[in-house]
Design a protein around this motif. Structure first.
Motif, PDB file in Angstrom:
ATOM      1  N   LEU A 180       0.807  -1.118  -0.038  1.00  0.00           N
ATOM      2  CA  LEU A 180       0.036   0.064  -0.156  1.00  0.00           C
ATOM      3  C   LEU A 180       0.939   1.223  -0.061  1.00  0.00           C
ATOM      4  O   LEU A 180       0.552   2.438  -0.644  1.00  0.00           O
ATOM      5  CB  LEU A 180      -0.987   0.006   1.389  1.00  0.00           C
ATOM      6  CG  LEU A 180      -2.012  -0.844   1.284  1.00  0.00           C
ATOM      7  CD1 LEU A 180      -2.756  -1.145   2.614  1.00  0.00           C
ATOM      8  CD2 LEU A 180      -3.181  -0.858   0.213  1.00  0.00           C
ATOM      9  N   LEU A 181       2.066   1.164   0.577  1.00  0.00           N
ATOM     10  CA  LEU A 181       2.863   2.425   0.986  1.00  0.00           C
ATOM     11  C   LEU A 181       3.200   3.065  -0.601  1.00  0.00           C
ATOM     12  O   LEU A 181       3.719   2.413  -1.375  1.00  0.00           O
ATOM     13  CB  LEU A 181       4.220   2.210   1.630  1.00  0.00           C
ATOM     14  CG  LEU A 181       4.101   1.585   2.998  1.00  0.00           C
ATOM     15  CD1 LEU A 181       5.399   1.514   3.602  1.00  0.00           C
ATOM     16  CD2 LEU A 181       3.318   2.435   3.919  1.00  0.00           C
ATOM     17  N   GLY A 182       2.747   4.509  -0.749  1.00  0.00           N
ATOM     18  CA  GLY A 182       2.913   5.240  -1.847  1.00  0.00           C
ATOM     19  C   GLY A 182       1.962   5.041  -2.983  1.00  0.00           C
ATOM     20  O   GLY A 182       1.933   5.612  -3.929  1.00  0.00           O
ATOM     21  N   GLN A 183       1.007   3.988  -2.536  1.00  0.00           N
ATOM     22  CA  GLN A 183      -0.130   3.964  -3.404  1.00  0.00           C
ATOM     23  C   GLN A 183      -1.580   4.804  -3.274  1.00  0.00           C
ATOM     24  O   GLN A 183      -1.594   5.355  -2.273  1.00  0.00           O
ATOM     25  CB  GLN A 183      -0.603   2.350  -3.536  1.00  0.00           C
ATOM     26  CG  GLN A 183       0.448   1.321  -3.812  1.00  0.00           C
ATOM     27  CD  GLN A 183       1.200   1.644  -5.344  1.00  0.00           C
ATOM     28  OE1 GLN A 183       0.198   1.802  -6.357  1.00  0.00           O
ATOM     29  NE2 GLN A 183       2.569   1.715  -5.490  1.00  0.00           N
ATOM     30  N   SER A 184      -2.339   5.084  -4.173  1.00  0.00           N
ATOM     31  CA  SER A 184      -3.474   5.722  -3.931  1.00  0.00           C
ATOM     32  C   SER A 184      -4.482   4.911  -3.362  1.00  0.00           C
ATOM     33  O   SER A 184      -4.576   4.047  -3.551  1.00  0.00           O
ATOM     34  CB  SER A 184      -3.935   6.174  -5.227  1.00  0.00           C
ATOM     35  OG  SER A 184      -5.236   6.980  -5.261  1.00  0.00           O
ATOM     36  N   ARG A 185      -5.110   5.597  -2.169  1.00  0.00           N
ATOM     37  CA  ARG A 185      -6.043   5.216  -1.512  1.00  0.00           C
ATOM     38  C   ARG A 185      -7.232   4.900  -2.511  1.00  0.00           C
ATOM     39  O   ARG A 185      -8.184   4.080  -1.857  1.00  0.00           O
ATOM     40  CB  ARG A 185      -6.272   5.911  -0.022  1.00  0.00           C
ATOM     41  CG  ARG A 185      -7.436   7.095  -0.495  1.00  0.00           C
ATOM     42  CD  ARG A 185      -7.723   7.984   0.645  1.00  0.00           C
ATOM     43  NE  ARG A 185      -8.397   9.213   0.137  1.00  0.00           N
ATOM     44  CZ  ARG A 185      -9.561   9.236   0.617  1.00  0.00           C
ATOM     45  NH1 ARG A 185     -10.408   8.343   0.977  1.00  0.00           N
ATOM     46  NH2 ARG A 185     -10.351  10.403   0.313  1.00  0.00           N
ATOM     47  N   LEU A 186      -7.435   5.352  -3.273  1.00  0.00           N
ATOM     48  CA  LEU A 186      -8.523   5.419  -4.311  1.00  0.00           C
ATOM     49  C   LEU A 186      -8.808   4.072  -4.963  1.00  0.00           C
ATOM     50  O   LEU A 186      -9.797   3.414  -5.441  1.00  0.00           O
ATOM     51  CB  LEU A 186      -8.516   6.411  -5.201  1.00  0.00           C
ATOM     52  CG  LEU A 186      -8.880   7.744  -4.936  1.00  0.00           C
ATOM     53  CD1 LEU A 186      -8.752   8.817  -6.130  1.00  0.00           C
ATOM     54  CD2 LEU A 186      -9.895   7.989  -4.151  1.00  0.00           C
ATOM     55  N   GLN A 187      -7.692   3.188  -4.832  1.00  0.00           N
ATOM     56  CA  GLN A 187      -7.513   1.940  -5.448  1.00  0.00           C
ATOM     57  C   GLN A 187      -8.583   0.979  -4.474  1.00  0.00           C
ATOM     58  O   GLN A 187      -8.791  -0.150  -4.892  1.00  0.00           O
ATOM     59  CB  GLN A 187      -6.251   1.227  -5.581  1.00  0.00           C
ATOM     60  CG  GLN A 187      -5.589   0.959  -4.155  1.00  0.00           C
ATOM     61  CD  GLN A 187      -4.151   0.141  -4.281  1.00  0.00           C
ATOM     62  OE1 GLN A 187      -3.637   0.491  -5.289  1.00  0.00           O
ATOM     63  NE2 GLN A 187      -3.850  -0.507  -3.358  1.00  0.00           N
ATOM     64  N   MET A 188      -8.645   1.259  -3.185  1.00  0.00           N
ATOM     65  CA  MET A 188      -9.688   0.641  -2.253  1.00  0.00           C
ATOM     66  C   MET A 188     -10.916   0.846  -2.638  1.00  0.00           C
ATOM     67  O   MET A 188     -11.996   0.313  -1.897  1.00  0.00           O
ATOM     68  CB  MET A 188      -9.401   1.135  -0.932  1.00  0.00           C
ATOM     69  CG  MET A 188      -7.678   1.002  -0.700  1.00  0.00           C
ATOM     70  SD  MET A 188      -7.196  -0.803  -0.522  1.00  0.00           S
ATOM     71  CE  MET A 188      -8.138  -1.446   0.692  1.00  0.00           C
ATOM     72  N   TRP A 189     -11.189   1.849  -3.437  1.00  0.00           N
ATOM     73  CA  TRP A 189     -12.845   2.483  -3.584  1.00  0.00           C
ATOM     74  C   TRP A 189     -13.263   1.750  -4.988  1.00  0.00           C
ATOM     75  O   TRP A 189     -12.382   1.941  -6.150  1.00  0.00           O
ATOM     76  CB  TRP A 189     -12.817   3.752  -3.624  1.00  0.00           C
ATOM     77  CG  TRP A 189     -12.692   4.475  -2.239  1.00  0.00           C
ATOM     78  CD1 TRP A 189     -11.359   4.486  -1.625  1.00  0.00           C
ATOM     79  CD2 TRP A 189     -13.533   4.833  -1.390  1.00  0.00           C
ATOM     80  NE1 TRP A 189     -11.579   5.077  -0.299  1.00  0.00           N
ATOM     81  CE2 TRP A 189     -12.895   5.406  -0.172  1.00  0.00           C
ATOM     82  CE3 TRP A 189     -15.013   4.984  -1.395  1.00  0.00           C
ATOM     83  CZ2 TRP A 189     -13.675   5.753   0.974  1.00  0.00           C
ATOM     84  CZ3 TRP A 189     -15.527   5.659  -0.379  1.00  0.00           C
ATOM     85  CH2 TRP A 189     -14.959   6.023   0.694  1.00  0.00           C
ATOM     86  N   PHE A 190     -14.329   1.654  -5.121  1.00  0.00           N
ATOM     87  CA  PHE A 190     -15.167   1.205  -6.583  1.00  0.00           C
ATOM     88  C   PHE A 190     -15.110   2.502  -7.158  1.00  0.00           C
ATOM     89  O   PHE A 190     -15.204   3.553  -6.566  1.00  0.00           O
ATOM     90  CB  PHE A 190     -16.371   0.345  -6.247  1.00  0.00           C
ATOM     91  CG  PHE A 190     -16.330  -1.035  -5.885  1.00  0.00           C
ATOM     92  CD1 PHE A 190     -15.918  -2.188  -6.804  1.00  0.00           C
ATOM     93  CD2 PHE A 190     -16.345  -1.201  -4.379  1.00  0.00           C
ATOM     94  CE1 PHE A 190     -15.715  -3.387  -6.441  1.00  0.00           C
ATOM     95  CE2 PHE A 190     -15.736  -2.635  -3.950  1.00  0.00           C
ATOM     96  CZ  PHE A 190     -15.677  -3.762  -4.840  1.00  0.00           C
ATOM     97  N   ASP A 191     -15.217   2.325  -8.494  1.00  0.00           N
ATOM     98  CA  ASP A 191     -15.374   3.824  -9.444  1.00  0.00           C
ATOM     99  C   ASP A 191     -16.591   4.561  -9.003  1.00  0.00           C
ATOM    100  O   ASP A 191     -16.305   5.794  -8.921  1.00  0.00           O
ATOM    101  CB  ASP A 191     -15.665   2.949 -10.856  1.00  0.00           C
ATOM    102  CG  ASP A 191     -14.236   2.567 -11.311  1.00  0.00           C
ATOM    103  OD1 ASP A 191     -13.393   2.742 -10.686  1.00  0.00           O
ATOM    104  OD2 ASP A 191     -14.601   1.889 -12.364  1.00  0.00           O
ATOM    105  N   ASP A 192     -17.556   4.002  -8.523  1.00  0.00           N
ATOM    106  CA  ASP A 192     -18.920   4.796  -8.230  1.00  0.00           C
ATOM    107  C   ASP A 192     -18.610   5.458  -6.823  1.00  0.00           C
ATOM    108  O   ASP A 192     -19.433   6.139  -6.656  1.00  0.00           O
ATOM    109  CB  ASP A 192     -20.124   4.067  -8.153  1.00  0.00           C
ATOM    110  CG  ASP A 192     -19.961   2.637  -7.237  1.00  0.00           C
ATOM    111  OD1 ASP A 192     -18.914   2.489  -6.647  1.00  0.00           O
ATOM    112  OD2 ASP A 192     -21.166   1.980  -7.168  1.00  0.00           O
TER     113      ASP A 192
END
Length: 542
Positions: free
Chosen positions: A240-252
């Motif tokens: 996870l480090l350095g990655q966007s937290r938005l990858q944990m969210w679905f597109d909607d």
């Protein structure tokens, strides 16, 4: 004057600089957690004392050093192991340099280190104020003992105390400087230890917290994730480090995530929010979360997020709501079914009489047939409602599932041929038995197979498989039909929810209730355009 001040600063630096470096190294660690604390403090005490001897200060024309300060501190905070190391290093230095008064120097070292060695094991158990008093008193006592020792040595060596008396001004200034150094060094070491403890407590609070805790900067990049967060999401912190937290969210959910960041970046604290995140394997995770800003000085530099997995809680709530619906429906069904059946019987009877009447026109006969079909359909719905209101009692016996499934396949083989459907059965050479009602289980299997047939109007393949998993027998029904959208899969089993034009929405509900009464479970997985798999799990009889 400048040279003298420079000498004082050098002596202060010799004592303080190693502690400052030590402080930097121990950031994030508790002082008591350091595995080589005793050795490290011993090297500090002995090394600093040697440097103090090599770079003495001048007081009233006489040279002096404050080697006892680091030695005493190393003993108090590093205990006896540190004391032995520091005394050993200092003594070895004296022997190697072979000064004129080497015996006198070694005796002095042993004298001022003996008293701290007596108290060092109890020192860290005292509160901070008491530790300060003890350190100060030890320094004073050490100075007094050292002065008495010097007095005795001078008297023995020179036969009178004259030489000692003429140095009283020099010794007084030296004592004041030594006490000042001891006070400053004490607070520096205490602050070093306290910083480590605070940081360690913070790390422990995050790392061992049952809530999933993560931190990310204002650009949505992860900078921290604890073990609970790893367990909830399936991701390791290193992933996870350095990655966007938005990858944990679905597109909607990206807009919602952006609004949350906008509020928190303005200093707001958002509590008890709910969202659906994406697990590493793609599954949905229902979470309740709180987000707070990370403030450094007057600036917000990031966000702390604390999440709690409520997926099971949501399922339990949904199950409870369905149970409440079933309870209400059961009560309603019992009353409605009873009230409908009587007039329904009357209507069917009169309809049969009218249809057989000679005066009835041929055209009306067609209407009578339609009416009879609809009345039969109503009667079927009423029967299902009665089953829902009053479940049938189980006739428990040992049921051979392989034999039962083979019987179901035979019953429906003709219909399968007519619809161009191929049924394949994989028993994996298993003959599992369960305790239950064979007729009710057969009803469930028939219902699942018929649903599969309806999902393959143009023909296809239905695979039925038997398997064992963790003390349960698993029966899989896999078709190559049109599939079911995910949002509809989640609603299957709700009372009166159906996608069929002539369905009641009670068939799967009754099947699921039967399996639940057999201490089992049913699960549906489907992909639109590829097909559906219905899995039935039942406990194997011993």
């Amino acid at each position: 004057m400048l040279d003298i001040l420079k000498q004082y600063f050098v002596q202060f630096g010799i004592i303080f600089f190693p502690i400052s470096v030590y402080q930097l190294w121990t950031i994030g660690k508790s002082f008591n957690q350091l595995p080589i604390r005793g050795w490290l403090m011993g090297v500090y005490g002995g090394g600093s004392a040697i440097l103090c001897q090599l770079m003495p200060v001048h007081i009233m024309g006489q040279t002096e050093n404050f080697q006892c300060v680091p030695v005493i501190l190393s003993i108090l905070y590093g205990k006896r192991k540190a004391g032995i190391v520091s005394i050993g290093l200092l003594t070895a230095f004296q022997l190697l340099t072979m000064k004129q008064d080497v015996a006198f120097s070694i005796a002095g070292i042993l004298v001022y280190s003996a008293i701290p060695l007596l108290f060092c094991n109890r020192f860290e158990k005292f509160e901070r104020r008491k530790r300060f008093i003890v350190a100060l008193l030890l320094s004073v006592v050490t100075i007094i003992v050292e002065l008495l020792f010097l007095f005795v040595c001078f008297s023995i060596r020179f036969g009178h105390a004259g030489l000692l008396i003429q140095y009283y001004g020099f010794l007084g200034i030296a004592c004041v400087i030594q006490l000042t150094m001891m006070v400053l060094a004490f607070f520096l070491i205490e602050n070093t230890i306290e910083i480590g403890r605070i940081r360690n407590r913070q790390e422990s609070l995050i790392e061992y917290n049952p809530l999933g805790i993560c931190a990310f900067d204002l650009n949505n990049r992860f900078i921290k994730a604890n073990a609970a967060y790893e367990k909830i999401t399936g991701y390791k912190e290193s992933e996870l480090l350095g990655q966007s937290r938005l990858q944990m969210w679905f597109d909607d959910g990206h807009d919602y995530a952006g609004k949350i960041m906008a509020h928190v970046s303005q200093g707001e604290i958002l509590k008890d929010m709910e969202a659906t995140l994406r697990h590493k394997h793609g599954d949905k995770i229902a979470v309740r979360f709180t987000v707070v800003p990370i403030v450094e000085g007057d600036h917000i530099v990031g966000v702390f997020g604390m999440i709690n997995d409520i997926t099971e809680s949501k399922r339990s709530q949904e199950h409870l709501r369905n149970s409440e619906k079933l309870s209400v429906i059961g009560q309603l069904a019992a009353g409605v079914a009873h009230e409908i059946r009587n007039p329904l019987t009357t209507l069917k009877g009169f309809l049969q009489i009218l249809s057989k009447s000679e005066t009835t026109a041929k055209k009306d006969q067609e209407y009578f047939e339609i009416m009879k079909d609809e009345l039969t359909r109503i009667e079927s719905i009423v029967s299902e409602m009665l089953v829902l209101a009053k479940p049938q009692a189980l006739s428990v016996q040992s049921v051979d599932l392989k034999e039962t499934l083979e019987h179901v396949i035979k019953l429906l083989s003709a219909q399968a041929n007519m619809q161009n459907i191929e049924i394949t059965f994989f028993d994996n050479q298993l003959t599992p038995t369960v305790m239950g009602d064979e007729n009710q289980l057969k009803q469930v299997f028939l219902n699942v197979v018929k649903n599969a047939f309806e999902a393959m109007p143009q023909g296809g393949i239905l695979c039925i498989g038997l398997g064992l998993h963790q003390g349960h027998v698993q029966i899989d029904f896999i078709d190559t039909g049109v599939g079911i959208p995910e949002d509809i899969v989640q609603k299957i089993g709700e009372p009166f929810f159906t996608t069929k034009s002539k369905g009641t929405g009670l068939g799967f509900l009754l099947s699921k209730r039967i399996i639940t009464n057999h201490n089992g479970s049913m699960h549906i997985q489907s992909t639109v355009g590829k097909g559906t798999m219905v899995s039935v799990h039942l406990p194997v009889s011993e």
